[in-house]
Design an enzyme around this catalytic site. Structure first.
Site, PDB file in Angstrom:
ATOM      1  N   SER A 119       0.839  -1.199   0.000  1.00 17.21           N
ATOM      2  CA  SER A 119       0.000   0.000   0.000  1.00 17.21           C
ATOM      3  C   SER A 119       0.872   1.246   0.000  1.00 17.21           C
ATOM      4  O   SER A 119       1.944   1.268   0.590  1.00 17.21           O
ATOM      5  CB  SER A 119      -0.899   0.030   1.236  1.00 17.21           C
ATOM      6  OG  SER A 119      -1.671  -1.148   1.311  1.00 17.21           O
TER       7      SER A 119
HETATM    8  N1  SAH Z   1      -0.685  -3.665   4.054  1.00 15.97           N
HETATM    9  C1  SAH Z   1      -0.175  -4.548   3.054  1.00 15.97           C
HETATM   10  C2  SAH Z   1      -1.185  -4.615   1.926  1.00 15.97           C
HETATM   11  C3  SAH Z   1      -0.960  -5.737   1.020  1.00 15.97           C
HETATM   12  S1  SAH Z   1      -2.159  -5.897  -0.251  1.00 15.97           S
HETATM   13  C4  SAH Z   1       1.157  -4.006   2.548  1.00 15.97           C
HETATM   14  O1  SAH Z   1       1.401  -2.812   2.682  1.00 15.97           O
HETATM   15  O2  SAH Z   1       1.945  -4.784   2.021  1.00 15.97           O
HETATM   16  C5  SAH Z   1      -3.440  -6.801   0.515  1.00 15.97           C
HETATM   17  C6  SAH Z   1      -3.107  -8.146   1.066  1.00 15.97           C
HETATM   18  O3  SAH Z   1      -4.352  -8.717   1.500  1.00 15.97           O
HETATM   19  C7  SAH Z   1      -2.518  -9.143   0.056  1.00 15.97           C
HETATM   20  O4  SAH Z   1      -1.335  -9.669   0.567  1.00 15.97           O
HETATM   21  C8  SAH Z   1      -3.594 -10.215  -0.065  1.00 15.97           C
HETATM   22  O5  SAH Z   1      -3.082 -11.524  -0.262  1.00 15.97           O
HETATM   23  C9  SAH Z   1      -4.313 -10.097   1.259  1.00 15.97           C
HETATM   24  N2  SAH Z   1      -5.662 -10.630   1.296  1.00 15.97           N
HETATM   25  C10 SAH Z   1      -6.667 -10.501   0.397  1.00 15.97           C
HETATM   26  N3  SAH Z   1      -7.773 -11.155   0.793  1.00 15.97           N
HETATM   27  C11 SAH Z   1      -7.466 -11.715   2.006  1.00 15.97           C
HETATM   28  C12 SAH Z   1      -8.167 -12.530   2.931  1.00 15.97           C
HETATM   29  N4  SAH Z   1      -9.428 -12.935   2.719  1.00 15.97           N
HETATM   30  N5  SAH Z   1      -7.541 -12.936   4.051  1.00 15.97           N
HETATM   31  C13 SAH Z   1      -6.250 -12.568   4.303  1.00 15.97           C
HETATM   32  N6  SAH Z   1      -5.526 -11.793   3.471  1.00 15.97           N
HETATM   33  C14 SAH Z   1      -6.124 -11.369   2.335  1.00 15.97           C
END
Ligand code: SAH
Length: 219
Positions: A69
């Site tokens: 993000s």
């Molecule tokens: N805050 C993180 C955002 C990563 S993007 C950063 O800065 O890196 C969002 C993440 O949510 C991804 O890694 C994706 O695999 C995860 N995600 C999506 N749906 C999900 C779910 N149902 N349960 C757990 N993680 C999930």
């Protein structure tokens, strides 16, 4: 601090300070949060080839079709989460590369982070350990189930957008807890702040956002 964590050139302290100045111009005010973002080495959370871009205000790929993000959105969500006072137990859904987790762990007592993609969670765990952050528990699971074992939480932060809030996440909020969550689909998403009260839930729309979709199952 070792040189990899400290960074040089485009990953140096000066670059982090510039990022924080930008966050302030974008309206981020919480001094503890700004200080944590000034000292957390964001560049170690992306591939080395992208390290020089890690302080730009953009989302960058972290593999498995996912993105880190952008700094503004991490700051904004964290500020909203902490707006009504300190938080003890925070449930984070979507660990991704672990940067948001690192920021949270320095501002709340305990972070419970859930990720559905196993290899991403493993990498995040290694990095957060290298940073010496020990107040984090990790779960490889579909975050749609929350993490019942440690509920209730007084904060919930969701980093992927469902079309509606999973029931289990609402059920795992303590009275007075706040949840920051993007809701929507490919046609548009809004960041929401949900507060659990004695009698139910208050739901406010904050601003439009762009997140990867909240998916079911784990891999
Ligand atoms: N805050 C993180 C955002 C990563 S993007 C950063 O800065 O890196 C969002 C993440 O949510 C991804 O890694 C994706 O695999 C995860 N995600 C999506 N749906 C999900 C779910 N149902 N349960 C757990 N993680 C999930």
């Amino acid at each position: 601090m070792n040189f990899r964590l400290q960074g040089i050139g485009m990953t140096s302290q000066r670059t982090r300070d510039r990022m924080v100045k930008r966050l302030q111009m974008q309206g981020i005010r919480n001094p503890q949060l700004l200080s944590v973002m000034a000292t957390t080495p964001r560049h170690i959370f992306v591939d080395e080839a992208l390290a020089s871009r890690s302080y730009e205000d953009t989302a960058l790929p972290i593999g498995h079709n996912q993105t880190i993000s952008q700094p503004y959105i991490v700051a904004r969500m964290t500020e909203l989460l902490l707006e009504n006072g300190p938080r003890q137990k925070v449930l984070e859904i979507g660990t991704g590369c672990g940067y948001q987790t690192a920021v949270l762990a320095q501002l709340v007592d305990q972070v419970y982070t859930v990720e559905r993609i196993g290899p991403l969670l493993k990498k995040a765990k290694d990095r957060l350990w290298e940073l010496g952050l020990k107040n984090i528990r990790y779960l490889h699971s579909d975050g749609g189930w929350g993490w019942p074992e440690f509920a209730p939480y007084d904060g919930v932060l969701v980093a992927a957008a469902p079309t509606e809030i999973p029931e289990a996440l609402l059920a795992q909020m303590a009275v007075g807890a706040v949840m920051i969550i993007p809701i929507g689909d490919e046609n548009g998403q809004q960041l929401h702040r949900v507060i659990r009260t004695e009698s139910g839930f208050e739901d406010d729309v904050i601003e439009p956002v762009v997140f990867v979709p909240f998916l079911t199952g784990k891999q």
